[in-house]
Structures are given as C-alpha cells and as structure tokens.
Design a protein around this motif. Structure first.
Motif, PDB file in Angstrom:
ATOM      1  N   LEU A  91      -7.015  -0.868  -0.200  1.00  0.00           N
ATOM      2  CA  LEU A  91      -5.779  -1.168  -0.919  1.00  0.00           C
ATOM      3  C   LEU A  91      -5.342  -2.614  -0.714  1.00  0.00           C
ATOM      4  O   LEU A  91      -4.502  -3.124  -1.453  1.00  0.00           O
ATOM      5  CB  LEU A  91      -4.656  -0.224  -0.489  1.00  0.00           C
ATOM      6  CG  LEU A  91      -4.849   1.247  -0.865  1.00  0.00           C
ATOM      7  CD1 LEU A  91      -3.659   2.071  -0.411  1.00  0.00           C
ATOM      8  CD2 LEU A  91      -5.062   1.403  -2.377  1.00  0.00           C
ATOM      9  N   SER A 146      -5.174   1.556 -11.373  1.00  0.00           N
ATOM     10  CA  SER A 146      -6.212   0.536 -11.234  1.00  0.00           C
ATOM     11  C   SER A 146      -5.526  -0.818 -11.174  1.00  0.00           C
ATOM     12  O   SER A 146      -4.391  -0.963 -11.630  1.00  0.00           O
ATOM     13  CB  SER A 146      -7.214   0.579 -12.393  1.00  0.00           C
ATOM     14  OG  SER A 146      -6.578   0.246 -13.618  1.00  0.00           O
ATOM     15  N   GLN A 147      -6.211  -1.795 -10.591  1.00  0.00           N
ATOM     16  CA  GLN A 147      -5.616  -3.118 -10.399  1.00  0.00           C
ATOM     17  C   GLN A 147      -6.550  -4.181 -10.951  1.00  0.00           C
ATOM     18  O   GLN A 147      -7.776  -4.018 -10.939  1.00  0.00           O
ATOM     19  CB  GLN A 147      -5.399  -3.370  -8.898  1.00  0.00           C
ATOM     20  CG  GLN A 147      -4.806  -4.737  -8.588  1.00  0.00           C
ATOM     21  CD  GLN A 147      -4.787  -5.054  -7.099  1.00  0.00           C
ATOM     22  OE1 GLN A 147      -4.345  -6.117  -6.698  1.00  0.00           O
ATOM     23  NE2 GLN A 147      -5.290  -4.162  -6.261  1.00  0.00           N
ATOM     24  N   PRO A 173       0.812  -1.226   0.000  1.00  0.00           N
ATOM     25  CA  PRO A 173       0.000   0.000   0.000  1.00  0.00           C
ATOM     26  C   PRO A 173       0.841   1.270   0.000  1.00  0.00           C
ATOM     27  O   PRO A 173       0.454   2.269  -0.619  1.00  0.00           O
ATOM     28  CB  PRO A 173      -0.827  -0.136   1.286  1.00  0.00           C
ATOM     29  CG  PRO A 173      -0.957  -1.611   1.489  1.00  0.00           C
ATOM     30  CD  PRO A 173       0.362  -2.180   1.031  1.00  0.00           C
ATOM     31  N   VAL A 226       1.695   2.029  -3.488  1.00  0.00           N
ATOM     32  CA  VAL A 226       0.529   2.547  -4.217  1.00  0.00           C
ATOM     33  C   VAL A 226       0.351   4.028  -3.933  1.00  0.00           C
ATOM     34  O   VAL A 226       0.129   4.842  -4.842  1.00  0.00           O
ATOM     35  CB  VAL A 226      -0.749   1.767  -3.838  1.00  0.00           C
ATOM     36  CG1 VAL A 226      -1.972   2.371  -4.518  1.00  0.00           C
ATOM     37  CG2 VAL A 226      -0.613   0.297  -4.214  1.00  0.00           C
ATOM     38  N   ARG A 227       0.462   4.408  -2.670  1.00  0.00           N
ATOM     39  CA  ARG A 227       0.313   5.820  -2.310  1.00  0.00           C
ATOM     40  C   ARG A 227       1.411   6.666  -2.945  1.00  0.00           C
ATOM     41  O   ARG A 227       1.145   7.763  -3.463  1.00  0.00           O
ATOM     42  CB  ARG A 227       0.335   5.978  -0.793  1.00  0.00           C
ATOM     43  CG  ARG A 227      -0.907   5.422  -0.099  1.00  0.00           C
ATOM     44  CD  ARG A 227      -0.958   5.879   1.360  1.00  0.00           C
ATOM     45  NE  ARG A 227       0.180   5.355   2.112  1.00  0.00           N
ATOM     46  CZ  ARG A 227       0.196   4.196   2.746  1.00  0.00           C
ATOM     47  NH1 ARG A 227      -0.877   3.411   2.715  1.00  0.00           N
ATOM     48  NH2 ARG A 227       1.261   3.801   3.418  1.00  0.00           N
ATOM     49  N   ILE A 284      -7.215   6.173  -0.945  1.00  0.00           N
ATOM     50  CA  ILE A 284      -6.095   7.080  -0.662  1.00  0.00           C
ATOM     51  C   ILE A 284      -6.559   8.455  -0.210  1.00  0.00           C
ATOM     52  O   ILE A 284      -5.997   9.043   0.719  1.00  0.00           O
ATOM     53  CB  ILE A 284      -5.199   7.192  -1.920  1.00  0.00           C
ATOM     54  CG1 ILE A 284      -4.585   5.817  -2.244  1.00  0.00           C
ATOM     55  CG2 ILE A 284      -4.097   8.234  -1.708  1.00  0.00           C
ATOM     56  CD1 ILE A 284      -3.898   5.752  -3.587  1.00  0.00           C
ATOM     57  N   TRP A 307       0.618   7.050  -6.594  1.00  0.00           N
ATOM     58  CA  TRP A 307      -0.520   7.966  -6.772  1.00  0.00           C
ATOM     59  C   TRP A 307      -0.035   9.416  -6.778  1.00  0.00           C
ATOM     60  O   TRP A 307      -0.506  10.241  -7.571  1.00  0.00           O
ATOM     61  CB  TRP A 307      -1.513   7.724  -5.639  1.00  0.00           C
ATOM     62  CG  TRP A 307      -2.835   8.423  -5.746  1.00  0.00           C
ATOM     63  CD1 TRP A 307      -3.197   9.600  -5.163  1.00  0.00           C
ATOM     64  CD2 TRP A 307      -3.993   7.964  -6.452  1.00  0.00           C
ATOM     65  NE1 TRP A 307      -4.501   9.894  -5.454  1.00  0.00           N
ATOM     66  CE2 TRP A 307      -5.018   8.914  -6.246  1.00  0.00           C
ATOM     67  CE3 TRP A 307      -4.272   6.841  -7.230  1.00  0.00           C
ATOM     68  CZ2 TRP A 307      -6.304   8.778  -6.789  1.00  0.00           C
ATOM     69  CZ3 TRP A 307      -5.540   6.692  -7.770  1.00  0.00           C
ATOM     70  CH2 TRP A 307      -6.541   7.654  -7.559  1.00  0.00           C
ATOM     71  N   GLU A 321      -8.373   3.266   3.588  1.00  0.00           N
ATOM     72  CA  GLU A 321      -7.119   2.644   3.174  1.00  0.00           C
ATOM     73  C   GLU A 321      -7.202   1.128   3.104  1.00  0.00           C
ATOM     74  O   GLU A 321      -6.456   0.490   2.356  1.00  0.00           O
ATOM     75  CB  GLU A 321      -5.996   3.055   4.120  1.00  0.00           C
ATOM     76  CG  GLU A 321      -4.615   2.572   3.677  1.00  0.00           C
ATOM     77  CD  GLU A 321      -3.500   3.082   4.571  1.00  0.00           C
ATOM     78  OE1 GLU A 321      -2.444   2.432   4.622  1.00  0.00           O
ATOM     79  OE2 GLU A 321      -3.692   4.126   5.227  1.00  0.00           O
ATOM     80  N   ASP A 324     -11.878   3.478  -6.943  1.00  0.00           N
ATOM     81  CA  ASP A 324     -11.646   2.733  -5.706  1.00  0.00           C
ATOM     82  C   ASP A 324     -10.333   3.170  -5.063  1.00  0.00           C
ATOM     83  O   ASP A 324     -10.245   3.314  -3.832  1.00  0.00           O
ATOM     84  CB  ASP A 324     -11.602   1.227  -5.987  1.00  0.00           C
ATOM     85  CG  ASP A 324     -12.953   0.660  -6.400  1.00  0.00           C
ATOM     86  OD1 ASP A 324     -13.981   1.181  -5.937  1.00  0.00           O
ATOM     87  OD2 ASP A 324     -12.973  -0.299  -7.200  1.00  0.00           O
ATOM     88  N   HIS A 325      -9.300   3.350  -5.886  1.00  0.00           N
ATOM     89  CA  HIS A 325      -8.019   3.828  -5.354  1.00  0.00           C
ATOM     90  C   HIS A 325      -8.182   5.218  -4.738  1.00  0.00           C
ATOM     91  O   HIS A 325      -7.615   5.510  -3.674  1.00  0.00           O
ATOM     92  CB  HIS A 325      -6.970   3.873  -6.469  1.00  0.00           C
ATOM     93  CG  HIS A 325      -6.337   2.552  -6.774  1.00  0.00           C
ATOM     94  ND1 HIS A 325      -6.983   1.572  -7.480  1.00  0.00           N
ATOM     95  CD2 HIS A 325      -5.108   2.054  -6.471  1.00  0.00           C
ATOM     96  CE1 HIS A 325      -6.183   0.523  -7.607  1.00  0.00           C
ATOM     97  NE2 HIS A 325      -5.046   0.787  -6.999  1.00  0.00           N
ATOM     98  N   ARG A 326      -8.936   6.065  -5.399  1.00  0.00           N
ATOM     99  CA  ARG A 326      -9.154   7.414  -4.872  1.00  0.00           C
ATOM    100  C   ARG A 326      -9.875   7.358  -3.517  1.00  0.00           C
ATOM    101  O   ARG A 326      -9.525   8.089  -2.579  1.00  0.00           O
ATOM    102  CB  ARG A 326      -9.969   8.238  -5.871  1.00  0.00           C
ATOM    103  CG  ARG A 326     -10.204   9.688  -5.428  1.00  0.00           C
ATOM    104  CD  ARG A 326     -10.930  10.502  -6.481  1.00  0.00           C
ATOM    105  NE  ARG A 326     -10.076  10.750  -7.640  1.00  0.00           N
ATOM    106  CZ  ARG A 326     -10.218  10.158  -8.817  1.00  0.00           C
ATOM    107  NH1 ARG A 326     -11.192   9.263  -9.001  1.00  0.00           N
ATOM    108  NH2 ARG A 326      -9.406  10.436  -9.813  1.00  0.00           N
TER     109      ARG A 326
END
Length: 518
Positions: free
Chosen positions: A332, A300-301, A285, A288-289, A324, A292, A329, A319-321
């Motif tokens: 993630l 996207s995953q 995670p 990922v942050r 994060i 971003w 969280e 979903d990520h938005r």
C-alpha cells in the motif's frame, strides 16, 4: 491519423447509446459526434487553422467533452484552464498559450470579459452558456455550421494539448502533449488500466480539464458512457453510481475519504463497480483499508503526470487485494508497477539503472513522454535528456518491480548533513491510525540547518499527542529522520487540483530568512 475518428466510429456502431449523462440529460453518441463536428467546423470558420491554440475554461459540463472532441477533429490545440484559476492565472495561461479563441463557461464569462484588454492575441470569444457583449453564442455557432466531420489529417508529432500545471515555484508551465502522446494514452487505458465494454459507465466528478479527463476518450472509443458530475457531493454521487450501475470511477483521496465517512454509504448498491481508481495525492493505508471495506474490492491507483500523458504505473485491484487480504500491507506504500509501452527506470545521477532497493530518480522513455515545455527551452532541456524524461521523483524498486516513491528531488531536507525525504516520513505517519493527512517539511534550525517538522490533520474520531506520534516514528525510522516537532491543524492547504501544497505549508516557517529551501 486523427483522434476524432474514434468517436465517429462509436457513433456509427452505437448511435443511440448514451455517450454522456449529465444531471437529467443524456447525449447519445450520434448527438455528441454531430455536435462536435459542428463545433469543429465553426471554429475553423472563425479563422482557426491546424495547430492554433483554443483555450476553454468552465466547470464540468457536456460542452467540455464536445470541445475536446471538436478540437481533435479540427486539428486544433486544446488549452484547458482549471476552473479554479485566479484572474491573474487565467490571463497568464491564455497569454502564454497565444490562444486565438477562448471559450468560457457561464461562471467564467465575467472574469474573461474583464481581462479582454490584456488578451490582445485572442481574436474570438465564445460564451458556452448565456450571453455577453462581444461573445459569440455557442449554440448559435453550432446551428450555422456543417455537421460533416472535417477530419483534419494529423501526424504523431503534431501538438494536440497544452497541459498547464504549476511547478514548485508556483509558475505555470505547459506540457506539450502530441497526437502521438494522446494515442499512446488511449492505448494504455484501453489495454490495461480501465478496459470497458459498450455501455459500461464511468463516473467522473473531478475536473475533467485535468487528470479525470484522461479517461474520457479511451472510454468513448470503447462505446462506454461518461457519467459526468459538475461537482462532488457524496449523496448525489453515490445515488448516481447506483442508479446508472457505474462500472468505473476516478477519484482523488479526499473524495474517497468523504465517501467512507458518509453515514449512508451502506444504503447504496455499489455492486456494479469493477474499478475505483484514485490518484493525484498521497493516501493513508488506513483509509485504503476502510474504503476496501466500505466500497468494495475495486480500488486501483495510478502514478503519472502531464509529462507522461497520464498514468504509466498502476497498483491494480489485485495488488490491493494482495496487500489487504494477503498479508502484504507494505504494498500500500507502493504506487505500483509500470504498464503500457513506456520504459520506466530508477537511475543514478549519471543515468545508470540502479540495483533493487537503491534510491534514484525515475526516468521514462516511450511514446507517452511529452514533447517538452511550451516556450520553455531551458526547462525542456533539463527534463528531457537523451530521449528520457527525468521526472524529479526519487524512488526505489523492489525485486518484483513495485515502485516506492521516496520524494521529489527538490523537496529533500538536509538536516545535520543527512538527506531526509519527507514522503518517507509521511508514509510512516500514515501508518498511525489517528493520521488523516500529513505534511513533513524542513524548518530553519541554528544547529541542524533544517529541522524536521510534521504538520498533521487527525481523523475525526481519533486523538494523538505530539509525543505519541514522534515515538511512533522513532520505532520505524532512523533517529535523524524522525520529526523534531509536530503541529496539529484542521486542514492542509491544497492547490487548484486538490493536491497538498507543501510549498504553502513551508512558507510561513521560512518567511524572513535569507536562506530558503526551494
């Protein structure tokens, strides 16, 4: 029905538009359509018939895309070999597939030439680049062949692709993907995961013989352009994204980490990106942050496999938005929610759907579920039960339908009579800011049967002790789940597709023991 018709339609609609960009060369839709027509006719002219297997091994190059388009048009079955296979694996794959024709890239000709005495079923060898004794020339074949699309009529149940992967035992196996499977894959990408407009550019740097290649036909069918890289180099990759105003990309987590760490990432204009999809391996995670922030709100995953003809679950950009920027969280740790046509369920050992939050096996039913394993009836019977694919992945679903992978059935650790799932522990380790990669395994223990061990790689700019990481886990896991020992390494072993190889990590600890964990 024929998947090759989509390319021919795109060539009619946008003949002069770029279909492929590779290095400094551009191939228009008209050129790609004509060249793949010629190759399709050339292969049929060599005696290949509908349903015959054609093997190809090469590093990323435009010819790989031409070959795939040609095989669809000719009704032939694609057997794409990973460019990183050893000579023994290359031989095993070609022999197993019973390929009649083999096409080889310039860097693979020598190996395949040495294997020729063992490849008795292969009738023709074609050199994609260069020349070699006993090999037909790729360009010479195209030059002599007709430019008319053979457009062989296909049915949904006809075999289109043998997708070879290695299982937990290391033995290569091939998922039989049908024409109907590939059509379903095209639909779900176009409708959900990566829609495109004519002229949109998709950057691919991973091997297009595998996961990256699943996006090619959907993108071409929409008039999109494939920006193809023969290898991943952060400098040239970032420059090409900016130069060609790429709208979409697919990467594995290792590549994303290399981009985030690149000192000049901020100097490149990546504002054209709408989607940067990742998959193929776990991702921290924290990474990922970082991505971003460094790349933009475009991540996207996807979750899927060769048996599901690509991704069928996605953690979207939104979903990520939410995770994060929206304070959720925990998302993630999820692989997302199912999309497309297939039914995705979490079931118990009797096949009954489980309640929210309960751990069970992911099963899938629908048009993108493969037809079985090539020449492996026992494996097929175990995987396909009552029309459902049993993935072997253990997961739980939350009240909103997000799936959280707990682990593989075969990778479960039994310690002191308790079932422990390595992925659950790895996800907790990834929440520590110092962790870059983690692999949790069971190692022999006289008292517990198996003791839990974590083998980790730290981020370059961070430090952590074993005691600190164990204490971190203690606060987030039941006591019987926390690692009993931590080992620090500079890197974890990967397989040919770039995925962490838990089997190779575990092997050194079980060598010499009679009792083995599969």
């Amino acid at each position: 029905m024929n998947l090759g018709r989509f390319l021919s339609r795109s060539a009619k609609y946008w003949p002069e538009q770029a279909a492929i960009i590779f290095r400094d060369r551009t191939f228009t839709f008209q050129q790609l359509d004509e060249r793949s027509n010629r190759l399709a006719n050339a292969l049929l002219g060599l005696g290949a018939q509908k349903g015959d297997r054609v093997a190809v091994q090469a590093w990323n190059c435009p010819q790989l895309i031409e070959v795939e388009c040609a095989l669809y048009k000719a009704g032939l079955v694609k057997v794409a070999l990973n460019a990183r296979l050893s000579a023994a694996e290359t031989q095993e794959t070609i022999v197993n597939a019973q390929a009649r024709i083999v096409l080889a890239g310039g860097q693979h000709i020598e190996v395949i030439e040495a294997l020729r005495p063992q490849l008795e079923a292969v009738e023709r060898f074609v050199a994609i680049e260069g020349e070699a004794a006993g090999f037909l020339g790729y360009e010479a074949l195209l030059e002599r062949a007709s430019s008319t699309n053979p457009d062989v009529e296909m049915h949904a149940s006809d075999l289109a692709v043998l997708h070879f992967t290695s299982g937990s035992t290391g033995k290569l196996k091939a998922a039989m993907q049908t024409v109907g499977n590939r059509m379903a894959s095209l639909r779900k990408v176009v409708m959900g995961r990566m829609p495109a407009q004519p002229g949109d550019v998709l950057a691919l740097a991973g091997p297009i013989t595998h996961a990256s290649g699943m996006f090619i036909q959907p993108f071409l069918s929409q008039g999109g352009t494939i920006l193809l890289h023969d290898r991943f180099d952060p400098d040239s990759y970032l420059a090409s994204l900016e130069r060609h105003r790429a709208k979409a990309a697919f990467l594995v987590p290792t590549m994303i980490n290399m981009l985030v760490k690149h000192p000049r990432i901020g100097a490149h204009d990546l504002s054209s990106l709408r989607y940067m999809s990742y998959g193929g391996a776990p991702i921290a995670p924290a990474l990922v942050r970082d991505a971003w922030q460094a790349i933009g709100p475009v991540l996207s995953q996807g979750y899927g496999a060769g048996e599901t003809t690509g991704g069928l679950v996605t953690l979207s950009v939104d979903d990520h938005r939410l995770a994060i920027e929206g304070g959720q969280e925990h998302l993630l740790a999820s692989c997302g929610r199912p999309f497309g046509e297939s039914q995705v369920l979490v079931v118990d050992e009797h096949g009954r759907e489980l309640a929210t939050g309960d751990v069970g096996e992911i099963v899938v039913a629908g048009p993108d579920v493969f037809a079985g394993y090539w020449r492996e009836p026992e494996l097929t019977a175990a995987a396909l039960v009552n029309g459902r694919l049993h993935t072997g992945d253990l997961a739980r679903a939350d009240e909103r339908g997000y799936l959280y992978i707990v682990d593989r059935k075969k990778e479960m650790i039994i310690s002191g009579g308790f079932n422990v799932y390595p992925t659950e522990i790895e996800q907790v380790l990834y929440r520590h800011p110092a962790i870059y990669e983690a692999c949790v395994i069971g190692v022999p223990d006289e008292n517990w049967g198996e003791a839990i061990k974590a083998v980790v790689v730290l981020r370059d700019d961070r430090k952590a002790s074993a005691d600190e990481l164990i204490e971190h886990c203690r606060g987030l896991l039941a006591d019987f789940k926390k690692p009993r020992s931590i080992e620090f390494v500079s890197e974890l072993p990967k397989n040919g597709n770039g995925k962490m190889s838990r089997k190779d990590v575990r092997e050194q600890y079980w060598r010499g023991h009679e009792r083995r964990v599969a």
